[in-house]
Structure formats: C-alpha cells, structure tokens
Design an enzyme around this catalytic site. Structure first.
Site, PDB file in Angstrom:
ATOM      1  N   SER A 103       0.504 -14.157  53.363  1.00  0.00           N
ATOM      2  CA  SER A 103      -0.365 -13.002  53.533  1.00  0.00           C
ATOM      3  C   SER A 103       0.257 -11.887  54.382  1.00  0.00           C
ATOM      4  CB  SER A 103      -1.685 -13.442  54.190  1.00  0.00           C
ATOM      5  OG  SER A 103      -1.449 -14.023  55.468  1.00  0.00           O
TER       6      SER A 103
ATOM      7  N   SER B 288       2.611 -18.060  55.536  1.00  0.00           N
ATOM      8  CA  SER B 288       2.390 -16.622  55.404  1.00  0.00           C
ATOM      9  C   SER B 288       3.326 -15.738  56.207  1.00  0.00           C
ATOM     10  CB  SER B 288       0.938 -16.287  55.773  1.00  0.00           C
ATOM     11  OG  SER B 288       0.060 -16.779  54.796  1.00  0.00           O
TER      12      SER B 288
ATOM     13  N   LYS C  92       0.511  -7.238  62.271  1.00  0.00           N
ATOM     14  CA  LYS C  92      -0.356  -7.657  61.170  1.00  0.00           C
ATOM     15  C   LYS C  92      -1.809  -7.367  61.532  1.00  0.00           C
ATOM     16  CE  LYS C  92      -1.290 -11.652  58.168  1.00  0.00           C
ATOM     17  NZ  LYS C  92      -0.947 -13.062  57.882  1.00  0.00           N
TER      18      LYS C  92
END
Length: 488
Positions: free
Chosen positions: A152, A176, A76
C-alpha cells in the site's frame, strides 16, 4: 542539483561545509515534484508553506547538519501529522485537515530536524498491493507509468524512486513497504515488530503493522532507522531494547555468512526472470565469501489465508471507530443514528475496505471464531516456528521480494484473490514479526526493477543491513534511475 545524486551523509557534509543551504534542498524537492508528480501522482497533500518556513528557521538557527538535519522527507498518509491533513487514502477522512498531534516517528524526525514536504498516496487504510485502492487516484511507477508502483506504500516507493524526496516513511502490514520498494527499484525495510513505535499510525492490523523507511540506498535506510527506532511509552507493543548504530554494520564483509534459501520462495508462481535474478544474487554472495543452502519453510503455503483472516479480523475491530460521530465524513442523508452509522460507513469506505471488514467480522462472529480466527492464530505460530528453526543454523533468509515485476495498472484489480497472492513472499515475515528488507537485484526484459528480499532474526536488523549493503556495493543495480521527467 538532484536528490538522485547524493546520499544522506554527502548532503549533510555539504550542509556542514555551507556548500548548500536547507532551503536549497527544499527548493530542489518541490522543483522535482512540480516536474514529475503530475505523471507519478505520489503526493496527496503538500506542506510547502510550512516546509519553507522550517527551512529558513533552521538556517537562521546556525546549527550544523547532522543525522537527518534539513533533509526533505515524504510521509505515508496513514501516519498522523499535527496540523497536516491525514486521509489514509480514504474519502472517510478527506476532511481530517488538522490532526491534533504528531505520531511518535514524526516527533523523532522533527527532533532530528528533518523536513516533511508532504503526505504520500496509499491504498485506502493500507489495504491493497498496487495503490489502485486509493480513493483519490492511482500512483504510477516511475520506471513505466503504465505499471503500478506497488502498495500500500506506493506513494512512498514512487516518490523516492522519482527523486522527489530523499527518503520516505511507509507502513508494512503484509509487505506494503517491501513490495513497492521492489517494484520501484529502491530500498525498503520492515523492522522487527516493536522496533519502531506505532503510536500515531492509523491501525489496519495492530499485531502486524510496522513503520519503516524507504530510501535509495542501504546506508540511507540504516540512518533513517536509527532515528525513528526506540521504545515509546505511548505504544504498549514497543520493545524496550537498545537501538544499535546500524551504520556501523555496513562493513561490506559477509565472509562466513550463512544464507538460507527456502525452496518455497522459488517455486510455483515466481517468474523465470525473477528466479534467475535471485540465483545471480546468490552467485554474488558466494563470490563475497558467504555460504548458502536450500531449506524449507513448510507452512508458508498457508501464509496468505492466515494473513487475510487475521488482518481482516483486526481491521474489522480497528475500523469500527470510523462511524461518522467523532471525526471524518458524516452522511448528510441520515435521518437517525443508525442511518448515520450505515450511510457514513457505506459512503466513506471503498470496496476493498468493505470486503475486508466483512471477512473479518465473519471470522470473529459466534460459531465461526474457532473454525477460522483461532485456527489462523495457531497456523501463525507454526509459521513463526518455521523461521525460528531456520535461524538456529542460518544468519539470514534470502529470496525474491515479489513473484513478478510490477504489473500493469488495471491488470489485476478485478481479481482480488490474484492480487492477494502477490504478497505471498512478504506476508510470512509479518506473521513471524521478523525484519525484512527489499533491495534491487536486477531488471526484467521490460526494464522493470526486480527486488531481492533478505530476512533476519528478531531485532537483528544489523545483520540484514550488512548483507544488503555488501550486495549493493558489489553491484550497480541501485545506481540505475528512471528517466521520467528527463535525464537525471
């Protein structure tokens, strides 16, 4: 060869037997990326030259495959990677091309000889539930590209679900990791707060953020957590607690396991399809010898308001460092220092980030601190106590990960309050600091995955994995794959 077809342990065995090479794995990953990522849009930055060089070096070293040796991973883009662009999905960091250090989790992956193939798309500064808040582009759900992958960590969920990487790292502030895992039909774990170092994770809300793994199976997830967990002197919130061998928990035996099912988690807002999938999962646990009872987490109804006050307050402080002075984009239009601050932040941050900074600054301001921030901290304590009370009698808490399957791109982006409510089932876990995992438990009538959430006691990821693995082995949900890019 497809990364879909093999677990981590199977690939390690093939490497050990010299049936495949590390370069084969890296080639397979980049081939898959070239085939499908124009539709999925999971990656912001690829690391192809360095990854291929690392693969060749590992082959020449003559080392045998073990742990995560030679396996392709996606990271990420809010986890700092030395020499590899780290943007947090924001235009503010679009030129942050050469970070000077690795996050602790990256150091641990490098020590295990894993290979980073690229950085994954995300909602800007991890603020969002759909990946539509990325300032670059929206990642798409591999099961249906008209739908969101969740956020996210949407890039992490989509990259694993579409077979582009074997595993990915995400971060979870209010759901997330687990929400994208549910929407994309993969396995995502938020560890206990303090289990995994946050050093090198660009902070959104420091008391809530936690890095965790996204994988195709529970066993793979446990293997990755074993590597990235542990005390870190660079992180003052890192817990100095021994890391168990999580894979030893995967016995398949849940006889006598006591499961709590909060009535609030199956109430208003949860669709009938999701509710039925969870009830079917409970029947499966009963057949495996587990016991369950309905309980109440009475303060859960305050979790969303509490979370957004606290997380936004912490974000307003954490994001103050992005001012155009030290790093990131600086506005060329500024004529003085004050204008440089204002213009750099107004041009660099997206609307959702600005919204949360404003909310957090308001909640922390003189005259409002006691009424909002301090009261939210008190409610957070009550939410944690609810969990503590349930865990005095039960081993795990079970419910849906999300109230609905993945929604369509554009369906909720104009309504922030509705978007915020989508995290209602995951947020309490972060407020309490306990571990939670999402695993596939069914599919909607549209063919979209439904996620089952299992929540455990502090630092008891072993029991969470044991319960998740037993269900996974007794069902076939995890074996289904999206057909994006052709039959897999």
């Amino acid at each position: 060869m497809s990364l879909f077809d093999h677990s981590i342990s199977e690939l390690q065995q093939k490497l050990h037997n010299k049936e495949i090479t590390v370069s084969d794995l890296v080639d397979t990953s980049y081939k898959r990326i070239s085939e499908v990522d124009d539709k999925v849009k999971a990656f912001l930055t690829l690391n192809e030259e360095a990854a291929r060089a690392q693969a060749k070096a590992l082959e020449e070293s003559g080392q045998a495959g073990e742990a995560l040796f030679g396996l392709p991973a996606g990271i990420k883009d809010n986890i700092v990677t030395k020499g590899l662009r780290t943007t947090c999905g924001s235009q503010f960091l679009s030129n942050f091309n050469d970070p000077l250090y690795d996050a602790t989790v990256i150091q641990k992956l490098n020590a295990a000889k894993s290979i980073t193939v690229g950085k994954l798309n995300m909602d800007e500064f991890a603020m969002g539930s759909s990946n539509e808040n990325s300032s670059y582009f929206t990642t798409r759900n591999p099961w249906n590209t008209e739908h969101v992958p969740g956020g996210s960590s949407g890039g992490s969920g989509a990259a694993v679900a579409s077979g582009q990487v074997l595993f990915a790292l995400g971060s979870d502030t209010g759901g997330s990791i687990r929400q994208p895992a549910a929407f994309c039909g993969v396995v995502g774990l938020k560890p206990t707060y303090g289990r995994v170092s946050r050093f090198g994770l660009v902070a959104f809300a420091s008391s809530l953020d936690q890095i965790g793994p996204v994988t195709r199976t529970v066993e793979d997830n446990a293997r990755v957590l074993e590597i990235i967990s542990g005390h870190d002197k660079m992180d003052s919130t890192s817990a100095n607690i021994d890391v168990p061998k999580y894979t030893e928990s995967l016995t398949g035996d849940v006889k006598g396991l006591k499961i709590a099912v909060p009535k609030e988690y199956l109430g208003e807002g949860v669709t009938e399809e999701v509710r039925n999938a969870v009830l079917e999962a409970l029947k499966k646990y009963e057949a495996l010898g587990a016991e369950w009872e309905e309980v109440s987490l009475p303060h859960s109804k305050y979790a969303v308001a509490t979370y957004y006050l606290l997380s936004s307050s912490e974000a307003s402080a954490n994001l103050a460092r992005f001012d155009g002075v030290r790093y990131g984009v600086r506005s060329p239009e500024a004529k003085n220092m004050i204008e440089m601050f204002k213009l750099s932040r107004s041009q660099g941050f997206g609307e959702e980030v600005k919204r949360r900074i404003m909310l957090g600054t308001f909640a922390l301001s003189s005259g409002y601190y006691d009424a909002y921030y301090k009261k939210a901290q008190k409610v957070r304590t009550l939410i944690k106590q609810d969990f503590d009370n349930v865990f005095e009698k039960y081993d795990i808490i079970l419910g849906p990960t999300t109230p609905t399957p993945a929604f369509k791109v554009g369906e909720k982006i104009a309504d922030p309050l509705t978007m915020y409510a989508n995290d209602i089932l995951t947020i309490p876990v972060n407020l309490a600091g306990v571990p939670g995992i999402s695993i596939p438990c069914g599919f909607s009538s549209e063919g979209l995955p439904i996620g089952l959430q299992l929540i455990g006691k502090h630092f008891d990821e072993g029991t969470v994995y044991r319960a998740a693995h037993a269900f996974e082995q007794a069902t076939d949900h995890h074996k289904k794959k999206p057909t994006l890019g052709g039959a897999n």
